[in-house]
Design a protein around this motif. Structure first.
Motif, short mmCIF file in Angstrom:
data_model
loop_
_atom_site.label_atom_id
_atom_site.label_comp_id
_atom_site.label_asym_id
_atom_site.label_seq_id
_atom_site.Cartn_x
_atom_site.Cartn_y
_atom_site.Cartn_z
N ASN A 18 39.41 42.71 48.81
CA ASN A 18 40.43 43.55 48.19
C ASN A 18 40.12 45.00 48.55
O ASN A 18 39.03 45.49 48.29
CB ASN A 18 40.44 43.38 46.67
CG ASN A 18 41.41 44.33 45.98
OD1 ASN A 18 41.10 45.49 45.76
ND2 ASN A 18 42.59 43.84 45.66
N TYR A 19 41.07 45.66 49.18
CA TYR A 19 40.96 47.08 49.53
C TYR A 19 41.93 47.82 48.60
O TYR A 19 43.08 48.07 48.96
CB TYR A 19 41.29 47.32 51.00
CG TYR A 19 40.67 46.30 51.94
CD1 TYR A 19 39.29 46.15 52.04
CD2 TYR A 19 41.48 45.48 52.73
CE1 TYR A 19 38.73 45.21 52.89
CE2 TYR A 19 40.92 44.55 53.59
CZ TYR A 19 39.55 44.42 53.66
OH TYR A 19 39.01 43.48 54.52
N ARG A 20 41.45 48.11 47.42
CA ARG A 20 42.34 48.50 46.32
C ARG A 20 43.14 49.77 46.60
O ARG A 20 42.61 50.76 47.08
CB ARG A 20 41.53 48.68 45.04
CG ARG A 20 42.41 48.96 43.82
CD ARG A 20 41.60 49.26 42.59
NE ARG A 20 42.47 49.63 41.48
CZ ARG A 20 42.05 50.12 40.34
NH1 ARG A 20 40.76 50.31 40.15
NH2 ARG A 20 42.91 50.44 39.39
N THR A 30 46.39 45.63 47.11
CA THR A 30 45.45 45.87 48.20
C THR A 30 46.17 46.39 49.44
O THR A 30 47.32 46.06 49.71
CB THR A 30 44.69 44.57 48.55
OG1 THR A 30 43.78 44.82 49.63
CG2 THR A 30 45.64 43.47 48.97
#
Length: 243
Positions: A18-20, A30
């Protein structure tokens, strides 16, 4: 930037990550790829930097799907905000505690290709430390990355007037690059780096931002770009302009 630039290329795989996106609350959305600040922070952490090291990156990749799960997130807050909100306060941790169920979007089966440009002594240190400091993770601490290849390359400058290039992978492009190439995608004003002096004074991170476009398809029929012939990928470095 010098004509024959040397880059560090990292090929990595993440099963889940997850690349928030900032400002996504109660639902953790994400980005499709690691952000500029994520890779910048990862780089500085791996080399154990005690100050900011200028760098530029080209972040690329492809994934199978996005999956969603429901997690109970435990959040720690600053003491002054804890008191104002009435949260329980953990003295030993100097933080407050709150818990809430949250839906989280996860990128599944992500194959990453990352190019980093910086002072070569720091690139060498990164390559040496990447598997020795701790297990590699990109994004959240638990988003483990398998490092499949790490090597130095000298990309060519290719003029696509002679032969078109078809994009079949995700990539962040500078907004001006996407405009020049007549490519369309998702526009982001993305965090890059923060002012350390302001952080020390206020406790807040004020980020310098970069306008980028996420593109995962298109045809390049003109203009000159850096190109990795082995991977058949264009390279558009985004980061510190002074490099």
């Amino acid at each position: 930037m010098e004509q024959h630039v040397e880059l560090l290329k990292i090929k990595a795989f993440q099963l889940i990550a997850n690349y928030r996106k900032p400002m996504s609350f109660n639902f953790w959305d994400t980005y499709p790829l690691p952000t500029l600040s994520t890779i910048r922070g990862w780089f500085h952490n791996v080399i154990n930097a005690d100050r900011y090291i200028p760098l530029s990156t080209s972040i690329q990749g492809s994934f199978s799907s996005v999956i969603y799960d429901l997690q109970t997130l435990i959040k720690f807050d600053r003491p002054e905000r804890a008191k104002s909100k009435g949260y329980p306060y953990l003295k030993n941790f100097n933080k407050s505690l709150s818990k809430s169920p949250t839906y989280v979007a996860n990128i599944f089966h992500n194959e990453l290709l990352i190019y980093i440009y910086s002072d070569k002594k720091y690139l060498k240190k990164f390559a040496e430390n990447i598997l020795t400091n701790s297990y590699p993770s990109i994004g959240r601490y638990e988003d483990i990355a398998r490092i499949d290849k790490i090597e130095f390359i000298k990309p060519q400058k290719v003029n696509f007037y002679d032969e078109e290039h078809i994009i079949t992978y995700g990539i962040y492009l500078k907004k001006e690059t996407a405009t020049k190439l007549n490519l369309h995608g998702i526009n982001y004003r993305m965090n890059f780096k923060y002012n350390q002096n302001l952080l020390e004074k206020t406790g807040l991170r004020y980020f310098e931002k970069k306008d980028v476009v996420y593109v995962d398809n298109g045809i390049i029929e003109e203009n000159e770009l850096l190109f990795d012939t082995e991977e058949n990928r264009i390279i558009d470095l985004i980061g510190d302009d002074e490099l």
